[in-house]
Design a protein around this motif. Structure first.
Motif, short mmCIF file in Angstrom:
data_model
loop_
_atom_site.label_atom_id
_atom_site.label_comp_id
_atom_site.label_asym_id
_atom_site.label_seq_id
_atom_site.Cartn_x
_atom_site.Cartn_y
_atom_site.Cartn_z
N ASP A 123 0.80 -1.23 0.00
CA ASP A 123 0.00 0.00 0.00
C ASP A 123 0.83 1.27 0.00
OD1 ASP A 123 -2.64 -0.03 -0.26
OD2 ASP A 123 -3.13 -0.32 1.85
N GLY A 124 2.13 1.13 0.33
CA GLY A 124 2.99 2.31 0.40
C GLY A 124 2.76 3.18 1.61
N ASP A 125 1.98 2.68 2.59
CA ASP A 125 1.77 3.50 3.80
C ASP A 125 2.97 3.34 4.74
OD1 ASP A 125 0.88 0.90 4.01
OD2 ASP A 125 -0.84 1.35 5.27
N VAL A 126 3.09 4.28 5.69
CA VAL A 126 4.33 4.40 6.47
C VAL A 126 4.04 4.17 7.95
CG1 VAL A 126 6.13 6.05 7.12
CG2 VAL A 126 5.31 5.98 4.78
N ALA A 127 4.92 3.44 8.62
CA ALA A 127 4.75 3.22 10.06
C ALA A 127 4.98 4.54 10.80
CB ALA A 127 5.75 2.17 10.54
N PRO A 128 4.17 4.83 11.83
CA PRO A 128 4.33 6.09 12.58
C PRO A 128 5.52 5.97 13.55
CG PRO A 128 2.49 4.82 13.46
CD PRO A 128 3.04 4.02 12.33
N LEU A 129 6.69 6.21 13.02
CA LEU A 129 7.93 5.98 13.77
C LEU A 129 7.98 6.70 15.12
CD1 LEU A 129 11.03 5.09 13.83
CD2 LEU A 129 11.45 7.28 12.83
N ALA A 141 11.90 1.77 2.08
CA ALA A 141 12.15 3.15 2.56
C ALA A 141 13.53 3.63 2.13
CB ALA A 141 12.04 3.18 4.09
N THR A 142 14.46 2.69 1.98
CA THR A 142 15.82 3.05 1.59
C THR A 142 15.84 3.59 0.16
OG1 THR A 142 16.69 1.35 3.04
CG2 THR A 142 18.17 2.13 1.32
N GLY A 143 16.36 4.80 0.02
CA GLY A 143 16.46 5.40 -1.32
C GLY A 143 15.17 6.05 -1.78
N THR A 144 14.10 5.94 -1.00
CA THR A 144 12.82 6.49 -1.47
C THR A 144 12.27 7.58 -0.56
OG1 THR A 144 11.55 4.83 -0.28
CG2 THR A 144 12.12 4.30 -2.54
N VAL A 145 12.37 7.39 0.76
CA VAL A 145 11.80 8.42 1.65
C VAL A 145 12.91 9.11 2.42
CG1 VAL A 145 9.55 7.26 1.84
CG2 VAL A 145 11.28 6.82 3.58
N GLY A 146 12.58 10.31 2.94
CA GLY A 146 13.62 11.17 3.51
C GLY A 146 14.19 12.00 2.37
N GLU A 147 14.69 13.18 2.72
CA GLU A 147 15.08 14.13 1.67
C GLU A 147 16.05 13.52 0.67
OE1 GLU A 147 17.05 18.47 1.21
OE2 GLU A 147 16.78 17.70 3.25
N LYS A 148 17.06 12.78 1.19
CA LYS A 148 18.05 12.20 0.27
C LYS A 148 17.92 10.69 0.18
CE LYS A 148 21.21 15.96 1.04
NZ LYS A 148 22.39 16.44 1.71
N LYS A 178 16.05 -3.20 -4.08
CA LYS A 178 14.99 -2.29 -4.56
C LYS A 178 15.63 -0.99 -5.04
CE LYS A 178 11.83 -4.90 -1.69
NZ LYS A 178 11.48 -5.91 -2.69
N ALA A 179 15.55 0.10 -4.27
CA ALA A 179 16.07 1.37 -4.81
C ALA A 179 17.58 1.32 -5.04
CB ALA A 179 15.73 2.51 -3.87
#
Ligand SMILES: Cc1ncc(COP(=O)(O)O)c(C=O)c1O
Length: 398
Positions: free
Chosen positions: A190-196, A217-224, A247-248
């Protein structure tokens, strides 16, 4: 079934048969193979398609720098690693990759596995003794669920992203020496994110450890593209981060990153690390080069995201109801398997490859097309997808 068909099914479909079986080509129940793949383009049965369901989010697997690094590694080491890490299988590239991924994830140390699946399986197996209780999100990746099941620990499942349920389990189930909350960072379907931040707060309150799977999440989320800790700006808050290079980062292989003490413990106890031939040096070289490229060109993440935004906005204009997501995964729900397969077929006929997700991967009502974007999709590719969707939706209405 005729003998000829049986042989074809056993070997993968030959192109003649594929021509007559277009619907089956994209039916996950039928065997098919990709003849060629270069960046976001692939070939099935001689037909060139733009792929919109790849996890190669940044397009690094076909990056010239990555291919060059693989060729150099091939000269230096050959194709396979030739042994388990404790025999001859741990090369300079494995060492460099473990240091590079530990640094990328801001951890002291990391352990490299031959897949992301094995990293989760091995790490959770090694962490869970008889005094351990794991808390798992219901929609965690199967490798996480298999890992806790394989360990000597107990486990409890909390409802997807339901913090109240998680807290009630943490509150009621004392009496274990070690308690570990295990979750995907970005959920793959689903691409949803855990509420860290909230999970980490609960972990502190109830003295539990945290284990996050950074596969998507690696390479996809977070600014860089640093992952979930960068997304929430709380670096170093999770105890163990696992992930994949497949993946990324455009390669293969998995990792667990944590404190040096934890990694030493895993190294000693983890049979999936010790007794499996270590990752091919070619994959190490590819992943290492991808990490270098990502650090030097974080704009790849921005491009992939703006491609994603373009797709989402334009598909919304066609009347599709689509959620906001920080990760480049867009679920288009059809709610029944037949309709989903038909949508995939209509797109296929218009030059787009999106494998339909139907049972058993998801429940019938969750049947969907899972669209992903890549940094290497061109504007023309994105427009082909939107045009193909427009026509496919009309076909589905008729
Ligand atoms: C969330 C998640 N964890 C782990 C894995 C396993 O990674 P790998 O494909 O490297 O075995 C995957 C991918 O399939 C995944 O989606």
């Amino acid at each position: 079934m005729r003998a000829e068909s049986l042989i074809v099914r056993g070997l993968g479909l030959c192109s003649k048969r594929l021509e007559t079986l277009v619907p089956d080509e994209i039916d996950p129940r039928s065997p098919f193979f990709v003849g060629r793949r270069q960046g976001p383009y692939l070939e099935i049965s001689g037909k060139r398609l733009v792929i919109f369901c790849s996890n190669d989010y940044l397009g690094l697997s076909y990056h010239p720098g990555v291919r060059g690094a693989v060729l150099e590694a091939l000269e230096a080491f050959g194709a396979g690693s030739g042994g388990a890490p404790s025999t001859s299988g741990f090369t300079r590239l494995h060492h460099e990759l473990s240091e590079a991924i530990a640094e990328f994830k801001h951890r002291e140390s990391a352990l490299i596995f031959s897949s992301g699946y094995l990293a989760n399986l091995g790490a959770l197996f090694a962490l869970g003794d008889r005094d351990t209780l794991f808390f798992c999100d219901r929609l965690n990746h199967p490798s996480l669920l298999d890992g806790v099941r394989l360990s000597k620990g107990d486990h409890k499942i909390y409802e997807h992203l339901d913090l109240d349920h998680l807290e009630s389990l943490l509150r009621d189930l004392k009496g274990y020496k070690t308690r570990i909350i295990v979750t995907d960072s970005v959920f793959s379907i689903d691409g949803d994110v855990a509420p860290l931040p909230e999970i980490v707060e609960l972990a502190k309150k109830y003295k539990a450890l945290t284990f996050f799977d950074e596969a998507h999440a690696t390479g996809t989320v977070g600014e860089k593209g640093g992952g979930i800790e960068d997304l929430f700006d709380v670096r170093g808050s999770v105890d163990l981060l696992s992930g994949t290079f497949s993946k990324a980062l455009g390669s293969q292989g998995g990792f667990v990153a944590a404190s040096s003490r934890t990694i030493a413990h895993l190294k000693g106890k983890c049979r999936h690390y010790q007794y499996s031939t270590s990752l091919s040096p070619l994959c190490c070289a590819a992943a290492l080069e991808s990490l270098r490229i990502l650090s030097a060109q974080p704009e790849l993440v921005t491009t992939m995201r703006s491609n994603f935004d373009f797709i989402r906005e334009n598909l919304r204009r066609l009347g599709l109801s689509l959620p906001e997501r920080p990760a480049p995964i867009l679920p288009v729900l059809f709610g029944d398997a037949g309709k989903t397969r038909k949508a995939a077929k209509e797109l296929y006929l218009r030059g787009i490859f999106i494998a339909p997700l139907t049972p058993p991967s998801v429940p019938e009502a969750g049947s969907r097309l899972r669209i992903t974007t890549m940094a290497t999709h061109t504007e023309a590719d994105l427009k082909i997808l939107v045009g193909a969707f427009d026509e496919a939706l009309k076909e589905l209405k008729d």
